[in-house]
Design an enzyme around this catalytic site. Sequence first.
Site, PDB file in Angstrom:
ATOM      1  CB  VAL A 114       1.358   1.130  -8.371  1.00 56.67           C
ATOM      2  CG1 VAL A 114       1.430   2.423  -9.183  1.00 56.67           C
ATOM      3  CG2 VAL A 114       0.145   1.166  -7.447  1.00 56.67           C
ATOM      4  CE  LYS A 165      -4.563   0.683  -6.149  1.00 60.51           C
ATOM      5  NZ  LYS A 165      -5.121   1.537  -5.103  1.00 60.51           N
ATOM      6  N   GLY A 214       5.236  -0.247  -6.803  1.00 60.30           N
ATOM      7  CA  GLY A 214       4.938  -0.781  -5.477  1.00 60.30           C
ATOM      8  C   GLY A 214       3.743  -1.717  -5.513  1.00 60.30           C
ATOM      9  N   GLY A 255       0.519  -2.919  -2.985  1.00 64.22           N
ATOM     10  CA  GLY A 255      -0.211  -2.604  -1.767  1.00 64.22           C
ATOM     11  C   GLY A 255      -1.359  -3.552  -1.542  1.00 64.22           C
ATOM     12  CB  ALA A 256      -4.024  -3.469   1.039  1.00 69.67           C
ATOM     13  CE1 TYR A 257      -7.906  -1.951   0.134  1.00 63.10           C
ATOM     14  CE2 TYR A 257      -6.731   0.119  -0.004  1.00 63.10           C
ATOM     15  CZ  TYR A 257      -7.547  -0.751   0.687  1.00 63.10           C
ATOM     16  OH  TYR A 257      -7.985  -0.418   1.938  1.00 63.10           O
ATOM     17  N   GLY A 258      -3.639  -3.715  -4.848  1.00 59.79           N
ATOM     18  CA  GLY A 258      -3.161  -3.991  -6.189  1.00 59.79           C
ATOM     19  C   GLY A 258      -1.712  -3.585  -6.374  1.00 59.79           C
ATOM     20  CG  ASP A 262      -3.186   2.099   3.391  1.00 61.16           C
ATOM     21  OD1 ASP A 262      -2.670   2.098   4.532  1.00 61.16           O
ATOM     22  OD2 ASP A 262      -2.676   1.503   2.427  1.00 61.16           O
TER      23      ASP A 262
END
Length: 320
Positions: A42, A57, A35, A37-40, A159
């Site tokens: 995975v 991640k 996936g 997401g906002a931070y990187g 989150d």
Amino acid sequence: MTSKHLIKQQQQQQQQQQTFNDGKPFNYEELNVIGTGAYGTVYRARDNHSGKIVAIKKIRIPLTDNGVPMSTLREIALLNQLNSSDHPNIVKLFEVCQFLESESQLLVLLVFEHLEQDLSDLIERLPKTGMPPTTVQRLARELLTGVDFLHSHRIIHRDLKPQNLLISSQGHLKIADFGLAKTYSDFEMKLTSVVVTLWYRAPEVLLAQTYNSSVDIWSAACIIAEMFSRKVLFPGTSEANQLDRIFELTGRPTAQQWPKRISLSREHFPLRLAKQPKDLCPALCEYSNDLLAQMLSYDLRLRPTALSCLEHEYFQQEPI
């Protein structure tokens, strides 16, 4: 850049390499993307030494003139400290590695244990009869126990959502995707947010107000309600619509409660009177309704701590 400055920077980078992963080589084979997401991003990967499947991640961090920002180094140290506690409701972190991609950017890799299923998957696969009340109570307790652990270490997840709650093969819940979250500003979070994350976002965040750890309490309440009903409690389509759906439960804030100096007008929203969570989620029992009513207070100062939630009568009763 002078040669003296360059040597100093190289020494700092070597020291930071030692801080992250003791200079060990990175021995993982990426298999597929899990996936983004906002931070990187995975990835699912394989440990080339043990053959174990892990989750990696990847986070890219801009470098300052002094190398890696101190805030990042503090977050890495905190992650390692959390990991030493080996908490049963926090995803296990195996390793932190870093690679210098360019003079201005560092690539940080967090290697976590891999769990095949998240809470969103579990809810989607439920039969029409829904999740057994005993399972809801146990998973809610495990979620709040993990949140209490994070908050006791001064970490706000910010989150929490079913996709970030992993379920082990034994059926236990573990909180994921909290690493390095605090090194990013709220402004950047808004730029990279997706609609689904809106559904679990506290009203003070939507209204761009100061917030604290109680944002996680709000999100946890939304998730617990979803386990009861098998559907999202506040499925907003935009930030304004998300607020309006929240006001269906909390009531439209009074003029005194409405934040000052924001462009969004209170009159943009229709007058709504407060309801009980059970009005939106009929599957709730008396005790779970009372707990969620407290956790979903519009005023963040009225929300209980995670520890107080765990002491609520709901967790002392046999599920109804």
